[in-house]
Design a protein around this motif. Structure first.
Motif, PDB file in Angstrom:
ATOM      1  N   GLU A  96       0.824  -1.279  -0.030  1.00 40.50           N
ATOM      2  CA  GLU A  96       0.029   0.003  -0.025  1.00 40.50           C
ATOM      3  C   GLU A  96       0.818   1.173   0.103  1.00 40.50           C
ATOM      4  O   GLU A  96       0.484   2.315  -0.727  1.00 40.50           O
ATOM      5  CB  GLU A  96      -1.048  -0.057   1.015  1.00 40.50           C
ATOM      6  CG  GLU A  96      -1.963  -1.156   1.357  1.00 40.50           C
ATOM      7  CD  GLU A  96      -1.188  -2.400   1.942  1.00 40.50           C
ATOM      8  OE1 GLU A  96      -0.381  -2.195   3.000  1.00 40.50           O
ATOM      9  OE2 GLU A  96      -1.219  -3.467   1.536  1.00 40.50           O
ATOM     10  N   PHE A  97       1.987   1.441   0.743  1.00 42.11           N
ATOM     11  CA  PHE A  97       2.923   2.231   0.787  1.00 42.11           C
ATOM     12  C   PHE A  97       3.445   2.736  -0.361  1.00 42.11           C
ATOM     13  O   PHE A  97       3.507   3.888  -0.913  1.00 42.11           O
ATOM     14  CB  PHE A  97       3.900   2.187   2.193  1.00 42.11           C
ATOM     15  CG  PHE A  97       4.712   3.253   2.028  1.00 42.11           C
ATOM     16  CD1 PHE A  97       4.284   4.543   2.606  1.00 42.11           C
ATOM     17  CD2 PHE A  97       6.016   3.431   1.405  1.00 42.11           C
ATOM     18  CE1 PHE A  97       5.229   5.588   2.651  1.00 42.11           C
ATOM     19  CE2 PHE A  97       7.102   4.597   1.520  1.00 42.11           C
ATOM     20  CZ  PHE A  97       6.517   5.451   2.109  1.00 42.11           C
ATOM     21  N   ASP A  98       3.844   1.676  -1.180  1.00 43.63           N
ATOM     22  CA  ASP A  98       4.413   1.679  -2.367  1.00 43.63           C
ATOM     23  C   ASP A  98       3.415   2.481  -3.415  1.00 43.63           C
ATOM     24  O   ASP A  98       4.025   3.436  -4.387  1.00 43.63           O
ATOM     25  CB  ASP A  98       4.987   0.334  -3.077  1.00 43.63           C
ATOM     26  CG  ASP A  98       5.998  -0.252  -2.183  1.00 43.63           C
ATOM     27  OD1 ASP A  98       6.506  -1.342  -2.344  1.00 43.63           O
ATOM     28  OD2 ASP A  98       6.977   0.630  -1.636  1.00 43.63           O
ATOM     29  N   LEU A  99       2.182   1.983  -3.440  1.00 44.17           N
ATOM     30  CA  LEU A  99       1.407   2.596  -4.369  1.00 44.17           C
ATOM     31  C   LEU A  99       1.201   4.083  -4.029  1.00 44.17           C
ATOM     32  O   LEU A  99       1.366   5.036  -5.098  1.00 44.17           O
ATOM     33  CB  LEU A  99      -0.253   1.924  -4.070  1.00 44.17           C
ATOM     34  CG  LEU A  99      -1.058   2.583  -5.004  1.00 44.17           C
ATOM     35  CD1 LEU A  99      -0.660   2.649  -6.834  1.00 44.17           C
ATOM     36  CD2 LEU A  99      -2.358   1.700  -4.777  1.00 44.17           C
ATOM     37  N   LEU A 100       0.977   4.675  -2.872  1.00 43.82           N
ATOM     38  CA  LEU A 100       0.975   5.977  -2.403  1.00 43.82           C
ATOM     39  C   LEU A 100       2.080   6.619  -2.709  1.00 43.82           C
ATOM     40  O   LEU A 100       2.192   7.721  -3.342  1.00 43.82           O
ATOM     41  CB  LEU A 100       0.394   5.984  -0.873  1.00 43.82           C
ATOM     42  CG  LEU A 100       0.183   7.330  -0.570  1.00 43.82           C
ATOM     43  CD1 LEU A 100      -1.016   8.398  -1.603  1.00 43.82           C
ATOM     44  CD2 LEU A 100      -0.161   7.470   0.989  1.00 43.82           C
ATOM     45  N   GLY A 101       3.254   5.915  -2.418  1.00 46.27           N
ATOM     46  CA  GLY A 101       4.455   6.634  -2.796  1.00 46.27           C
ATOM     47  C   GLY A 101       4.930   6.843  -4.090  1.00 46.27           C
ATOM     48  O   GLY A 101       5.192   7.893  -4.539  1.00 46.27           O
ATOM     49  N   GLN A 102       4.541   5.916  -4.820  1.00 43.09           N
ATOM     50  CA  GLN A 102       4.670   6.062  -6.449  1.00 43.09           C
ATOM     51  C   GLN A 102       3.653   7.125  -6.829  1.00 43.09           C
ATOM     52  O   GLN A 102       4.195   8.056  -7.848  1.00 43.09           O
ATOM     53  CB  GLN A 102       4.474   4.699  -6.883  1.00 43.09           C
ATOM     54  CG  GLN A 102       5.535   3.469  -6.780  1.00 43.09           C
ATOM     55  CD  GLN A 102       5.451   2.373  -7.319  1.00 43.09           C
ATOM     56  OE1 GLN A 102       4.514   1.989  -8.256  1.00 43.09           O
ATOM     57  NE2 GLN A 102       5.962   1.298  -6.972  1.00 43.09           N
ATOM     58  N   LEU A 103       2.416   7.209  -6.619  1.00 47.41           N
ATOM     59  CA  LEU A 103       1.691   8.169  -6.975  1.00 47.41           C
ATOM     60  C   LEU A 103       2.183   9.655  -6.727  1.00 47.41           C
ATOM     61  O   LEU A 103       2.030  10.441  -7.385  1.00 47.41           O
ATOM     62  CB  LEU A 103       0.333   7.944  -6.574  1.00 47.41           C
ATOM     63  CG  LEU A 103      -0.903   8.823  -6.842  1.00 47.41           C
ATOM     64  CD1 LEU A 103      -1.058   8.941  -8.394  1.00 47.41           C
ATOM     65  CD2 LEU A 103      -2.221   8.155  -6.106  1.00 47.41           C
ATOM     66  N   ARG A 104       2.732   9.628  -5.356  1.00 46.79           N
ATOM     67  CA  ARG A 104       3.116  10.991  -4.899  1.00 46.79           C
ATOM     68  C   ARG A 104       4.308  11.230  -5.808  1.00 46.79           C
ATOM     69  O   ARG A 104       4.240  12.570  -6.027  1.00 46.79           O
ATOM     70  CB  ARG A 104       3.241  11.027  -3.416  1.00 46.79           C
ATOM     71  CG  ARG A 104       1.987  10.865  -2.618  1.00 46.79           C
ATOM     72  CD  ARG A 104       2.279  11.426  -1.127  1.00 46.79           C
ATOM     73  NE  ARG A 104       1.201  11.275  -0.360  1.00 46.79           N
ATOM     74  CZ  ARG A 104      -0.208  12.185  -0.342  1.00 46.79           C
ATOM     75  NH1 ARG A 104      -0.181  12.868  -1.230  1.00 46.79           N
ATOM     76  NH2 ARG A 104      -1.151  11.835   0.526  1.00 46.79           N
ATOM     77  N   GLY A 153      -7.610  12.319   2.773  1.00 42.16           N
ATOM     78  CA  GLY A 153      -8.950  12.316   1.684  1.00 42.16           C
ATOM     79  C   GLY A 153      -9.417  13.748   1.415  1.00 42.16           C
ATOM     80  O   GLY A 153     -10.448  13.764   1.211  1.00 42.16           O
ATOM     81  N   GLU A 154      -8.621  14.598   1.778  1.00 39.72           N
ATOM     82  CA  GLU A 154      -8.947  16.038   1.339  1.00 39.72           C
ATOM     83  C   GLU A 154      -9.143  16.561   0.064  1.00 39.72           C
ATOM     84  O   GLU A 154      -8.295  15.885  -0.843  1.00 39.72           O
ATOM     85  CB  GLU A 154      -7.720  17.168   2.217  1.00 39.72           C
ATOM     86  CG  GLU A 154      -7.597  16.826   3.529  1.00 39.72           C
ATOM     87  CD  GLU A 154      -6.871  17.659   4.103  1.00 39.72           C
ATOM     88  OE1 GLU A 154      -6.295  18.652   3.293  1.00 39.72           O
ATOM     89  OE2 GLU A 154      -6.233  17.717   5.278  1.00 39.72           O
ATOM     90  N   VAL A 155      -9.967  17.336  -0.304  1.00 36.98           N
ATOM     91  CA  VAL A 155     -10.350  17.842  -1.641  1.00 36.98           C
ATOM     92  C   VAL A 155      -9.004  18.729  -1.943  1.00 36.98           C
ATOM     93  O   VAL A 155      -8.760  19.418  -1.071  1.00 36.98           O
ATOM     94  CB  VAL A 155     -11.660  18.665  -1.582  1.00 36.98           C
ATOM     95  CG1 VAL A 155     -11.627  19.357  -2.875  1.00 36.98           C
ATOM     96  CG2 VAL A 155     -12.601  17.864  -1.490  1.00 36.98           C
ATOM     97  N   GLY A 156      -8.367  18.449  -2.912  1.00 42.34           N
ATOM     98  CA  GLY A 156      -7.271  19.441  -3.471  1.00 42.34           C
ATOM     99  C   GLY A 156      -5.864  18.412  -3.191  1.00 42.34           C
ATOM    100  O   GLY A 156      -4.998  18.800  -3.556  1.00 42.34           O
ATOM    101  N   ASP A 157      -5.998  17.101  -2.606  1.00 42.46           N
ATOM    102  CA  ASP A 157      -4.820  16.282  -2.558  1.00 42.46           C
ATOM    103  C   ASP A 157      -5.033  15.289  -3.693  1.00 42.46           C
ATOM    104  O   ASP A 157      -5.752  14.728  -3.950  1.00 42.46           O
ATOM    105  CB  ASP A 157      -5.054  15.394  -1.066  1.00 42.46           C
ATOM    106  CG  ASP A 157      -4.021  14.575  -1.047  1.00 42.46           C
ATOM    107  OD1 ASP A 157      -3.044  14.143  -1.682  1.00 42.46           O
ATOM    108  OD2 ASP A 157      -3.723  14.076   0.081  1.00 42.46           O
ATOM    109  N   LEU A 158      -4.160  15.572  -4.741  1.00 46.01           N
ATOM    110  CA  LEU A 158      -4.224  15.078  -6.127  1.00 46.01           C
ATOM    111  C   LEU A 158      -4.281  13.416  -5.829  1.00 46.01           C
ATOM    112  O   LEU A 158      -4.671  12.748  -6.353  1.00 46.01           O
ATOM    113  CB  LEU A 158      -3.210  15.602  -6.866  1.00 46.01           C
ATOM    114  CG  LEU A 158      -3.284  15.133  -8.293  1.00 46.01           C
ATOM    115  CD1 LEU A 158      -4.742  15.346  -8.884  1.00 46.01           C
ATOM    116  CD2 LEU A 158      -2.332  15.705  -9.164  1.00 46.01           C
ATOM    117  N   ALA A 159      -3.273  12.932  -4.750  1.00 44.05           N
ATOM    118  CA  ALA A 159      -3.109  11.641  -4.586  1.00 44.05           C
ATOM    119  C   ALA A 159      -4.397  10.985  -4.316  1.00 44.05           C
ATOM    120  O   ALA A 159      -5.067   9.937  -4.754  1.00 44.05           O
ATOM    121  CB  ALA A 159      -2.001  11.141  -3.661  1.00 44.05           C
ATOM    122  N   ALA A 160      -5.048  11.471  -3.047  1.00 36.39           N
ATOM    123  CA  ALA A 160      -6.262  11.242  -2.479  1.00 36.39           C
ATOM    124  C   ALA A 160      -7.221  11.162  -3.756  1.00 36.39           C
ATOM    125  O   ALA A 160      -8.153  10.077  -3.737  1.00 36.39           O
ATOM    126  CB  ALA A 160      -6.607  11.851  -1.574  1.00 36.39           C
TER     127      ALA A 160
END
Length: 110
Positions: A7-15, A89-96
């Motif tokens: 899961e961390f890799d997915l979020l890290g790669q997206l960021r 999960g904030e609006v404006g957080d492109l990853a979320a």
């Protein structure tokens, strides 16, 4: 790159993809500012440079979009859910927002 992402890799790669996109956008903004300041009026040089810069910027957007889509498609449902839970999960957080869009596409947000 392995298909078995944590899961961390997915979020890290997206960021990381988002950061690359932001850096490219900043570089393009600097180029545009430089082009506006350059004394190329009437020479056509500034116009050619602007056209080339616009083409490069469009290619960067296409690359970012295809890389992001590829990353989202390759993620499992569990990876998407876990990565989204790691965000605020904030609006404006492109990853979320990207993760949420993919979750909606897969009907995982219900």
């Amino acid at each position: 790159m392995e298909n078995d992402l944590s899961e961390f890799d997915l979020l890290g790669q997206l960021r990381a993809l988002i950061e690359q996109r932001n850096e490219a956008a900043e570089a393009f903004d600097v180029f545009k500012q430089d082009a506006v300041m350059a004394p190329a009026a009437g020479s056509g040089i500034g116009e050619a440079s602007s056209d080339e810069a616009a083409k490069i910027a469009a290619e960067e957007v296409d690359t970012f979009t295809s890389q992001t889509e590829g990353l989202m498609v390759s993620a499992t449902d569990d990876e998407l859910l876990a990565a989204y839970q790691q965000t605020e999960g904030e609006v404006g957080d492109l990853a979320a927002e990207t993760l949420l869009d993919e979750m909606r596409r897969r009907n995982l947000d219900e």
